[in-house]
Design an enzyme around this catalytic site. Structure first.
Site, PDB file in Angstrom:
ATOM      1  N   ASP A   1       0.854  -1.191   0.000  1.00  0.00           N
ATOM      2  CA  ASP A   1       0.000   0.000   0.000  1.00  0.00           C
ATOM      3  C   ASP A   1       0.894   1.247   0.000  1.00  0.00           C
ATOM      4  OD1 ASP A   1      -2.326   1.513   0.240  1.00  0.00           O
ATOM      5  OD2 ASP A   1      -2.383   1.357   2.432  1.00  0.00           O
ATOM      6  N   HIS A   2       0.626   2.185  -0.888  1.00  0.00           N
ATOM      7  CA  HIS A   2       1.361   3.461  -0.953  1.00  0.00           C
ATOM      8  C   HIS A   2       2.884   3.315  -0.997  1.00  0.00           C
ATOM      9  CE1 HIS A   2      -2.004   6.206  -0.663  1.00  0.00           C
ATOM     10  NE2 HIS A   2      -2.523   5.401   0.224  1.00  0.00           N
TER      11      HIS A   2
ATOM     12  N   GLY B   1      -7.488   8.293   7.477  1.00  0.00           N
ATOM     13  CA  GLY B   1      -7.606   8.572   8.907  1.00  0.00           C
ATOM     14  C   GLY B   1      -9.053   8.687   9.357  1.00  0.00           C
TER      15      GLY B   1
ATOM     16  N   ASP C   1      -8.271   0.546   6.776  1.00  0.00           N
ATOM     17  CA  ASP C   1      -7.242   0.457   7.816  1.00  0.00           C
ATOM     18  C   ASP C   1      -7.794   0.986   9.136  1.00  0.00           C
ATOM     19  OD1 ASP C   1      -4.920   0.165   9.227  1.00  0.00           O
ATOM     20  OD2 ASP C   1      -3.796   1.722   8.189  1.00  0.00           O
ATOM     21  N   THR C   2      -8.255   2.236   9.127  1.00  0.00           N
ATOM     22  CA  THR C   2      -8.685   2.903  10.363  1.00  0.00           C
ATOM     23  C   THR C   2      -9.764   2.110  11.113  1.00  0.00           C
ATOM     24  OG1 THR C   2      -8.123   5.026   9.375  1.00  0.00           O
ATOM     25  CG2 THR C   2      -9.564   5.075  11.308  1.00  0.00           C
TER      26      THR C   2
ATOM     27  N   HIS D   1      -9.490   4.870  -1.578  1.00  0.00           N
ATOM     28  CA  HIS D   1      -8.690   4.921  -0.340  1.00  0.00           C
ATOM     29  C   HIS D   1      -9.468   5.704   0.714  1.00  0.00           C
ATOM     30  CE1 HIS D   1      -4.496   3.674  -1.681  1.00  0.00           C
ATOM     31  NE2 HIS D   1      -5.256   3.499  -2.743  1.00  0.00           N
ATOM     32  N   GLY D   2      -9.020   5.594   1.964  1.00  0.00           N
ATOM     33  CA  GLY D   2      -9.640   6.369   3.037  1.00  0.00           C
ATOM     34  C   GLY D   2     -11.110   6.031   3.200  1.00  0.00           C
TER      35      GLY D   2
HETATM   36 ZN   LIG Z   1      -4.409   5.081   0.910  1.00  0.00          ZN
END
Ligand SMILES: [Zn+2]
Length: 283
Positions: free
Chosen positions: A81-82, A180, A231-232, A207-208
């Site tokens: 990722d990234h 985030g 993720d968050t 994403h996000g």
């Molecule tokens: Zn991302």
């Protein structure tokens, strides 16, 4: 079974659903993701950020992913990722990742295309799929931060040039999400997703996506999103379960007893996402 990212996402693109890409940092997270995928019969992408790799070490992350993928009854891809650094990306490929992201979004279009092409040339030669990013997604993902005022949506004309010029397998687009925890409710630019999908005809990546309302996710998927990064939401589930456990049983000294409810909490979140994204039952 271990497969490429392209194999998973081309199917999702063709059949109009999305696959979750969940960030991994340790064994319990990997197990939670794989168990959720098997229980819902869903394909899945295990992804590690550069921060995750720094935390666990590339050997550990790659080994965990490969063991999990080979044991799993569902298709699993291992994704970086990234990735921002050419050498880091090569290292991931050497350690058996089947998909990598080159994030050149901080550069102007020409340099982003050059950098992405360079990664694709090597990755495709050894059968590894590539994700790139165009436009700037706001917020903070581990060690990468984009200020809200610098975030810019993906331009369709640039995106067409980018995809034709690079031959990228799937593209991360900036359409209103941020990395985030959100302060307000994110507003997605749905028209832009549809325009980009019609124009590009490749799998698109969001994403996000933690904290985006379920109906917005559903609509984004119906318009052409095929990979959704989470993720968050996993971090929150994991740490909250640990806090709750420690409050309930402050004298416990067995790490396994703390981590089991954390793993279960993540697993529940992941299973919900798989149902929402439409990947459940697609393995
Ligand atoms: Zn991302």
């Amino acid at each position: 079974m271990l497969v490429t990212g392209k194999e998973i996402l081309e199917h999702a693109h063709k059949h109009n659903y999305a696959v979750g890409a969940f960030n991994v940092n340790n064994m319990e997270i990997v197990q939670a993701i794989i168990e959720a995928a098997e229980e819902t019969n869903s394909p899945v992408i295990l992804q590690a950020s550069q921060g995750g790799i720094k935390y666990a070490g590339i050997e550990y992350i790659a080994a965990l992913g490969k063991v999990a993928a080979r044991k799993a009854k569902v298709p699993v891809a291992i994704h970086l990722d990234h990735g921002t650094d050419f050498e880091q990306i090569m290292l991931c490929i050497r350690h058996g990742f089947t998909s990598v992201m080159i994030d050149g979004s901080k550069y102007e279009l020409k340099k982003n295309i050059e950098l992405t092409k360079k990664v694709i040339e090597v990755a495709h030669a050894v059968g590894v799929s590539v994700e790139a990013e165009l436009g700037k997604i706001g917020g903070t993902e581990d060690d990468i931060t984009v200020d809200e005022k610098d975030a810019t949506f993906t331009d369709p004309d640039e995106a067409k040039l980018f995809v034709d010029g690079t031959g990228v397998d799937y593209l991360a687009i900036a359409v209103g999400t941020a990395h985030g925890v959100y302060k307000g409710e994110p507003k997605l630019d749905f028209d832009r997703i549809k325009i980009l999908k019609d124009l590009l005809q490749i799998p698109l990546v969001l994403h996000g996506s933690s904290g985006v309302p379920a109906d917005s996710i559903k609509k984004a998927v119906s318009l052409g999103i095929n990979k959704i990064n989470i993720d968050t939401d996993l971090r929150v589930a994991f740490t909250q379960a640990i806090k709750d456990f420690n409050k309930k049983d402050p004298d416990n000294i067995d790490p396994r007893k703390v981590l089991t409810p954390a793993k279960e909490a993540m697993k529940e979140v992941i299973k919900e996402k798989m149902a929402l994204f439409g990947s459940a039952g697609r393995a």
